[in-house]
Design a protein around this motif. Structure first.
Motif, short mmCIF file in Angstrom:
data_model
loop_
_atom_site.label_atom_id
_atom_site.label_comp_id
_atom_site.label_asym_id
_atom_site.label_seq_id
_atom_site.Cartn_x
_atom_site.Cartn_y
_atom_site.Cartn_z
N VAL A 48 0.84 -1.20 0.00
CA VAL A 48 0.00 0.00 0.00
C VAL A 48 0.87 1.24 0.00
O VAL A 48 0.55 2.25 -0.66
N GLY A 49 1.99 1.19 0.71
CA GLY A 49 2.91 2.33 0.72
C GLY A 49 3.45 2.65 -0.66
O GLY A 49 3.54 3.82 -1.05
N TRP A 52 0.56 4.13 -2.69
CA TRP A 52 0.29 5.49 -2.26
C TRP A 52 1.34 6.46 -2.81
O TRP A 52 1.01 7.58 -3.21
N ASP A 53 2.59 6.01 -2.82
CA ASP A 53 3.65 6.85 -3.37
C ASP A 53 3.40 7.10 -4.85
O ASP A 53 3.59 8.22 -5.34
N ARG A 54 2.95 6.07 -5.57
CA ARG A 54 2.64 6.23 -7.00
C ARG A 54 1.47 7.19 -7.18
O ARG A 54 1.49 8.06 -8.06
N TYR A 55 0.45 7.04 -6.37
CA TYR A 55 -0.72 7.91 -6.44
C TYR A 55 -0.34 9.36 -6.17
O TYR A 55 -0.79 10.29 -6.87
N ARG A 56 0.51 9.54 -5.17
CA ARG A 56 0.87 10.91 -4.77
C ARG A 56 1.65 11.64 -5.84
O ARG A 56 1.44 12.83 -6.08
N ASP A 78 3.24 -2.71 -8.59
CA ASP A 78 2.90 -2.04 -7.33
C ASP A 78 1.95 -2.88 -6.48
O ASP A 78 1.76 -2.59 -5.30
N THR A 149 -4.13 -1.98 -3.27
CA THR A 149 -3.28 -1.14 -4.12
C THR A 149 -4.01 -0.69 -5.38
O THR A 149 -3.89 0.47 -5.79
N ILE A 152 -6.35 2.17 -4.69
CA ILE A 152 -5.64 3.46 -4.59
C ILE A 152 -5.29 3.99 -5.97
O ILE A 152 -5.51 5.17 -6.29
#
Length: 276
Positions: A48-49, A52-56, A78, A149, A152
């Protein structure tokens, strides 16, 4: 009555009774539930981290990078990361090892073998229980990671469904990494009979050996291609990048199967004439 003797013989334990006993033994340890729960949460958190980094940072990607990400199905990378696979591998190997080394360390193994002289049947039951528990652990961790994932990533429209080509293979390969690693841990625990020594051996065999092998030379590529971690990497690969010594998805599945069968055989056969 004279001349007659009444002989009482204890009935042999049925295999399903051995399975039930080993199942109870595993779940009687309070650490089992907590270890499985923390293992799942840790694996999912790593994945998930990454998502989330990809999403951000997705808005900062240029059009070419975005197109390449979608084209190559990189969302599957991911869904289950290398760090998460490493955590699952070590956690499952430790779970498998402790089911054997714990009994040897406490001396309970003598009582167990005295109660059940059929050692191979007993260890076969232990193997099946551990394989079943860790398969469930792997399925929850891999399935939970995938759906979390992709949910997200779907905010930006780049998440994939389980029906996407290769998605199911990623989930299944990641889930089965757990029982394969657990059985390897059991085999090492049966041979070494020491918790500390088995943990070190697990790290060396399952992590360090794959880390030091390279696919640039034939002999090293052959050594790499027989490792569970490398097999997992092949199974979750979404793009066939050029490699000096490529191998097939079928070959990677075969590595999983051989490791599981060989580890189970070692666990069952190595206890025949050894008590401590």
């Amino acid at each position: 009555m004279t001349g007659l003797a009444l002989v009482l013989t204890e009935p042999r334990a049925r295999f399903r009774d051995l399975l039930a006993a080993e199942w109870c033994k595993v779940w009687s340890l309070r650490s089992t539930g907590w270890s499985l729960l923390l293992g799942v949460l840790t694996v999912v958190a790593f994945n998930v981290g990454q998502a989330w980094d990809r999403y951000r940072y997705w808005p900062t990607y240029d059009p070419a990078a975005r197109a390449g990400y979608v084209r190559d199905g990189m969302a599957l990378w991911d869904a289950f990361t290398g760090n998460a696979a490493m955590v699952m591998l070590l956690a499952a190997a430790a779970m498998g090892a402790v089911t054997v080394t714990g009994e040897y360390g406490s001396g309970l193994i003598r009582t167990t073998f005295a109660a059940v002289p059929a050692r191979r049947s007993l260890m076969a039951a232990k193997v099946l229980v551990v394989a079943g528990v860790t398969t469930g652990f792997g399925a929850v961790a891999a399935g939970g990671s995938f759906f979390a994932t992709q949910a997200i990533l779907s905010v930006h429209g780049i998440g994939l469904s389980i029906g996407h080509p290769g998605a199911l293979r990623v989930v299944v390969a990641s889930a089965l990494l757990a029982p394969v690693s657990a059985l390897a841990g059991m085999a090492l625990g049966t041979l070494l009979r020491s918790g500390a020594a088995t943990i070190v051996a697990n790290v060396v065999l399952l992590l360090l050996v794959p880390a030091v092998t390279s696919e640039k030379r034939h002999w090293s590529a052959v050594l790499a291609h027989v490792q569970p971690q490398k097999a997992w990497q092949r199974l979750v690969k979404t793009v066939d990048w050029p490699e000096p010594f490529p191998w097939t998805v079928g070959g990677a599945w075969l590595v999983y199967a051989v490791w599981a069968v060989a580890a189970a055989a070692v666990t069952v056969l190595a206890v025949q004439r050894r008590d401590q």
